[in-house]
Design an enzyme around this catalytic site. Structure first.
Site, PDB file in Angstrom:
ATOM      1  N   ASN A  11       0.852  -1.191   0.000  1.00  0.00           N
ATOM      2  CA  ASN A  11       0.000   0.000   0.000  1.00  0.00           C
ATOM      3  C   ASN A  11       0.894   1.250   0.000  1.00  0.00           C
ATOM      4  O   ASN A  11       1.738   1.403   0.884  1.00  0.00           O
ATOM      5  CB  ASN A  11      -0.896  -0.043   1.251  1.00  0.00           C
ATOM      6  N   ASP A  13      -0.179   4.495   0.006  1.00  0.00           N
ATOM      7  CA  ASP A  13      -0.880   5.715   0.449  1.00  0.00           C
ATOM      8  C   ASP A  13       0.042   6.692   1.169  1.00  0.00           C
ATOM      9  O   ASP A  13      -0.049   7.911   0.995  1.00  0.00           O
ATOM     10  CB  ASP A  13      -2.007   5.374   1.442  1.00  0.00           C
ATOM     11  N   HIS A  14       0.898   6.147   2.036  1.00  0.00           N
ATOM     12  CA  HIS A  14       1.643   7.048   2.916  1.00  0.00           C
ATOM     13  C   HIS A  14       2.829   7.710   2.238  1.00  0.00           C
ATOM     14  O   HIS A  14       3.398   8.664   2.784  1.00  0.00           O
ATOM     15  CB  HIS A  14       2.004   6.337   4.220  1.00  0.00           C
ATOM     16  N   HIS A  47      -5.592   3.752  -1.772  1.00  0.00           N
ATOM     17  CA  HIS A  47      -6.940   4.113  -1.307  1.00  0.00           C
ATOM     18  C   HIS A  47      -7.221   5.549  -1.725  1.00  0.00           C
ATOM     19  O   HIS A  47      -6.577   6.475  -1.244  1.00  0.00           O
ATOM     20  CB  HIS A  47      -6.965   3.969   0.224  1.00  0.00           C
ATOM     21  N   ARG A  49      -9.354   8.289  -1.105  1.00  0.00           N
ATOM     22  CA  ARG A  49     -10.356   8.702  -0.108  1.00  0.00           C
ATOM     23  C   ARG A  49     -11.169   9.861  -0.643  1.00  0.00           C
ATOM     24  O   ARG A  49     -10.686  10.639  -1.463  1.00  0.00           O
ATOM     25  CB  ARG A  49      -9.663   9.105   1.202  1.00  0.00           C
ATOM     26  N   ARG A  53      -6.950  12.880   0.903  1.00  0.00           N
ATOM     27  CA  ARG A  53      -5.888  13.303   1.829  1.00  0.00           C
ATOM     28  C   ARG A  53      -4.532  12.696   1.483  1.00  0.00           C
ATOM     29  O   ARG A  53      -3.511  13.206   1.887  1.00  0.00           O
ATOM     30  CB  ARG A  53      -6.260  12.991   3.264  1.00  0.00           C
ATOM     31  N   GLU A  74      -8.631   0.706  -3.364  1.00  0.00           N
ATOM     32  CA  GLU A  74      -9.494   0.758  -2.159  1.00  0.00           C
ATOM     33  C   GLU A  74     -10.371   1.990  -2.239  1.00  0.00           C
ATOM     34  O   GLU A  74      -9.872   3.083  -2.540  1.00  0.00           O
ATOM     35  CB  GLU A  74      -8.638   0.877  -0.903  1.00  0.00           C
ATOM     36  N   THR A 104      -7.445   6.555  10.084  1.00  0.00           N
ATOM     37  CA  THR A 104      -7.250   5.508   9.094  1.00  0.00           C
ATOM     38  C   THR A 104      -8.549   4.703   9.071  1.00  0.00           C
ATOM     39  O   THR A 104      -9.506   5.058   9.754  1.00  0.00           O
ATOM     40  CB  THR A 104      -6.026   4.637   9.460  1.00  0.00           C
ATOM     41  N   THR A 105      -8.596   3.624   8.273  1.00  0.00           N
ATOM     42  CA  THR A 105      -9.826   2.847   8.189  1.00  0.00           C
ATOM     43  C   THR A 105      -9.989   2.070   9.491  1.00  0.00           C
ATOM     44  O   THR A 105      -9.304   1.085   9.726  1.00  0.00           O
ATOM     45  CB  THR A 105      -9.757   1.891   6.974  1.00  0.00           C
ATOM     46  N   GLU A 155     -11.395  -9.196   2.599  1.00  0.00           N
ATOM     47  CA  GLU A 155     -10.129  -8.894   3.274  1.00  0.00           C
ATOM     48  C   GLU A 155     -10.456  -8.769   4.754  1.00  0.00           C
ATOM     49  O   GLU A 155     -11.279  -7.941   5.155  1.00  0.00           O
ATOM     50  CB  GLU A 155      -9.511  -7.607   2.726  1.00  0.00           C
ATOM     51  N   HIS A 198      -4.160  -4.548   7.517  1.00  0.00           N
ATOM     52  CA  HIS A 198      -4.269  -3.400   8.415  1.00  0.00           C
ATOM     53  C   HIS A 198      -3.409  -3.600   9.653  1.00  0.00           C
ATOM     54  O   HIS A 198      -3.621  -4.525  10.427  1.00  0.00           O
ATOM     55  CB  HIS A 198      -5.708  -3.073   8.840  1.00  0.00           C
ATOM     56  N   TYR A 221       1.533   1.014   6.100  1.00  0.00           N
ATOM     57  CA  TYR A 221       2.073   1.997   7.044  1.00  0.00           C
ATOM     58  C   TYR A 221       3.398   1.554   7.673  1.00  0.00           C
ATOM     59  O   TYR A 221       4.378   2.299   7.672  1.00  0.00           O
ATOM     60  CB  TYR A 221       1.017   2.273   8.116  1.00  0.00           C
TER      61      TYR A 221
HETATM   62  N1  PXP Z   1      -6.091  -3.072   3.721  1.00  0.00           N
HETATM   63  C1  PXP Z   1      -7.053  -2.120   3.773  1.00  0.00           C
HETATM   64  C2  PXP Z   1      -8.407  -2.435   3.258  1.00  0.00           C
HETATM   65  C3  PXP Z   1      -6.759  -0.816   4.253  1.00  0.00           C
HETATM   66  O1  PXP Z   1      -7.709   0.124   4.301  1.00  0.00           O
HETATM   67  C4  PXP Z   1      -5.431  -0.534   4.667  1.00  0.00           C
HETATM   68  C5  PXP Z   1      -5.089   0.835   5.140  1.00  0.00           C
HETATM   69  O2  PXP Z   1      -5.211   1.734   4.088  1.00  0.00           O
HETATM   70  C6  PXP Z   1      -4.485  -1.563   4.578  1.00  0.00           C
HETATM   71  C7  PXP Z   1      -4.851  -2.818   4.128  1.00  0.00           C
HETATM   72  C8  PXP Z   1      -3.057  -1.328   4.976  1.00  0.00           C
HETATM   73  O3  PXP Z   1      -2.985  -1.042   6.334  1.00  0.00           O
HETATM   74  P1  PXP Z   1      -1.626  -0.526   6.942  1.00  0.00           P
HETATM   75  O4  PXP Z   1      -1.282   0.737   6.213  1.00  0.00           O
HETATM   76  O5  PXP Z   1      -1.946  -0.328   8.379  1.00  0.00           O
HETATM   77  O6  PXP Z   1      -0.600  -1.599   6.693  1.00  0.00           O
END
Ligand code: PXP
Length: 263
Positions: A11, A13-14, A47, A49, A53, A74, A104-105, A155, A198, A221
């Site tokens: 992922n 995102d960060h 993701h 959003r 963000r 996502e 976060t989610t 998931e 997650h 993350y």
């Molecule tokens: N899976 C889903 C559906 C998520 O929403 C997230 C967080 O965006 C992740 C996995 C990854 O989580 P993390 O960033 O805590 O590893």
């Protein structure tokens, strides 16, 4: 029977979170995705959003155009996101709950409470040959409803388990772990493909890799934090190694995922 391969979805995102702290183009989440794939990631997750963000529309379009591995998009089940997903045509869409004020989610999707609202989204994505995954807690009622709604994949939300492990709450961690073990088995027996994600780190990813029912972990993350210290390529390789150790401890040979493993 050998366990099926366990895919690593990274992922990004960060990377976008960090980029958005200033107004320029760096660091680029697409560059991170390409590097993660080069280092062994089996897919990329991002993701989009509602408040943009981190990942922005243009990031999603560039990820789809530039990466050679499956893109897992996502999103919340909203008409706006559905239109973007249908235009982007990712390999998969993971439907997640979304509240603007959350960091976060925070919880799984309530597919039992929202089945009427979710059904048309799942149907439209299924019709477009986009693989639908529902991000849910490992609760029997949610899992059974996911199967009824004809989503091919769930998931499992591993956040509560991972938090309990990190915080040293042993009894809670064990209870959450047992929920995940039972949920993964139930989902598989209901014909669902099972992913998890997650809050996973090297320790929890290694442990969950022992569950044969789970074929994909989506992790962001923790890996991006580690990447600050050792680089993203090294982090992907270390996560892959942790997952392989977990599969091996379950007494199974480790086989790399091939493109045909992405249903
Ligand atoms: N899976 C889903 C559906 C998520 O929403 C997230 C967080 O965006 C992740 C996995 C990854 O989580 P993390 O960033 O805590 O590893």
């Amino acid at each position: 029977m050998p366990h099926p391969p366990l895919r690593l979805g990274v992922n990004v995102d960060h990377v976008a979170t960090l980029r958005n702290a200033r107004s320029g183009p760096n660091p680029d989440p697409v560059r991170a995705a390409l590097l993660a794939i080069e280092a062994g990631a089996d897919g990329i997750t991002a993701h989009l959003r509602e408040d943009r963000r981190h990942i922005r529309d243009d990031d999603m379009a560039r990820l789809k155009a530039e990466i050679s591995k499956p893109l897992n998009f996502e999103m919340a089940a909203t008409p706006e996101m559905l239109a973007i997903a249908l235009a982007t045509r990712p390999h998969a869409v993971c439907l997640v709950p979304e509240r603007r004020e959350e960091l976060t989610t925070e919880g799984g999707l309530d597919v039992v409470g929202q089945h009427n609202a979710l059904a048309p989204f799942i149907a439209k994505l299924n019709d477009a040959a986009i693989r639908v995954s529902l991000f849910i807690a490992a609760e029997p009622r949610q899992i059974e409803m996911a199967a009824k709604l004809r989503a091919p994949v769930i998931e499992i939300h591993t956040g509560a388990w991972c938090d309990a492990v990190v915080d040293g709450h042993t009894a809670k961690a064990e209870a959450e772990w047992q929920r995940i073990v039972a949920g993964a088995a139930l989902a598989r027996s209901a014909g669902l493909e099972v992913h998890a994600g997650h809050g996973l780190d090297y320790v929890t990813a290694e442990k969950i890799a022992s569950l044969a029912e789970i074929v994909e972990l989506n992790i962001g993350y923790y890996m991006m934090g580690e990447a600050l210290f050792v680089g993203l390529g090294e982090t992907v390789r270390a996560m892959r190694a942790a997952m392989d150790r977990g599969r091996q401890k379950a007494g199974e040979p480790v086989v790399a995922a091939t493109p045909s493993d992405h249903a």
